[in-house]
Scaffold this motif. Structure first.
Motif, short mmCIF file in Angstrom:
data_model
loop_
_atom_site.label_atom_id
_atom_site.label_comp_id
_atom_site.label_asym_id
_atom_site.label_seq_id
_atom_site.Cartn_x
_atom_site.Cartn_y
_atom_site.Cartn_z
N ASN A 62 37.25 70.45 31.47
CA ASN A 62 37.08 71.95 30.63
C ASN A 62 36.50 71.55 29.33
O ASN A 62 36.85 71.06 28.31
CB ASN A 62 38.51 72.51 30.25
N LEU A 63 35.07 71.79 29.57
CA LEU A 63 34.26 71.59 28.37
C LEU A 63 33.54 72.99 27.97
O LEU A 63 32.73 73.20 27.68
CB LEU A 63 33.09 70.75 28.80
N LYS A 64 34.77 73.89 27.42
CA LYS A 64 34.29 75.37 26.98
C LYS A 64 33.36 75.20 25.99
O LYS A 64 32.69 76.33 25.90
CB LYS A 64 35.71 75.95 26.83
N HIS A 65 33.49 74.20 24.97
CA HIS A 65 32.48 74.26 23.65
C HIS A 65 31.19 74.04 24.00
O HIS A 65 30.03 74.04 23.37
CB HIS A 65 33.21 73.47 22.72
N ILE A 66 30.79 73.40 25.39
CA ILE A 66 29.42 73.06 25.84
C ILE A 66 29.15 74.00 26.83
O ILE A 66 29.61 74.22 27.78
CB ILE A 66 29.56 71.64 26.36
N PRO A 67 27.81 74.72 26.57
CA PRO A 67 27.28 75.43 27.57
C PRO A 67 27.37 74.73 29.03
O PRO A 67 27.24 73.71 29.31
CB PRO A 67 25.82 75.68 27.14
N GLU A 68 27.68 75.77 29.89
CA GLU A 68 28.13 75.14 31.33
C GLU A 68 26.69 74.40 31.97
O GLU A 68 26.66 73.54 32.53
CB GLU A 68 28.39 76.29 32.22
N GLN A 118 26.78 70.88 30.36
CA GLN A 118 27.78 69.94 30.60
C GLN A 118 27.41 68.46 31.41
O GLN A 118 27.91 67.48 31.17
CB GLN A 118 29.06 70.47 31.20
#
Length: 66
Positions: A3-9, A12
């Motif tokens: 879950n890297l919600k603060h990094i644009p998909e 990542q």
């Protein structure tokens, strides 16, 4: 996938790849200089961070598997 919600998909995979490359470089430097306990401690902490992010169970080459 972590879950890297603060990094644009779309960024990542690149961020994780860059983090891994930097971690392995620091590990190599720390392995060559076993008297640098601070760097070894930092590398161990980065491995813990990597494991939390990815769900892996990796560790520095000088550490023994548990």
């Amino acid at each position: 996938m972590p879950n890297l919600k603060h990094i644009p998909e779309n960024e990542q995979e690149g961020v994780l790849g860059t983090f891994w490359a930097m971690l392995k470089e620091l590990e190599s430097i720390a392995h060559s200089n076993e008297n640098d306990v601070i760097l070894r401690h930092e590398v161990s902490a980065y491995y813990k961070q990597w494991n939390r992010i990815t769900g892996d169970n990796k560790f520095p080459r000088w550490a023994k598997a548990v």
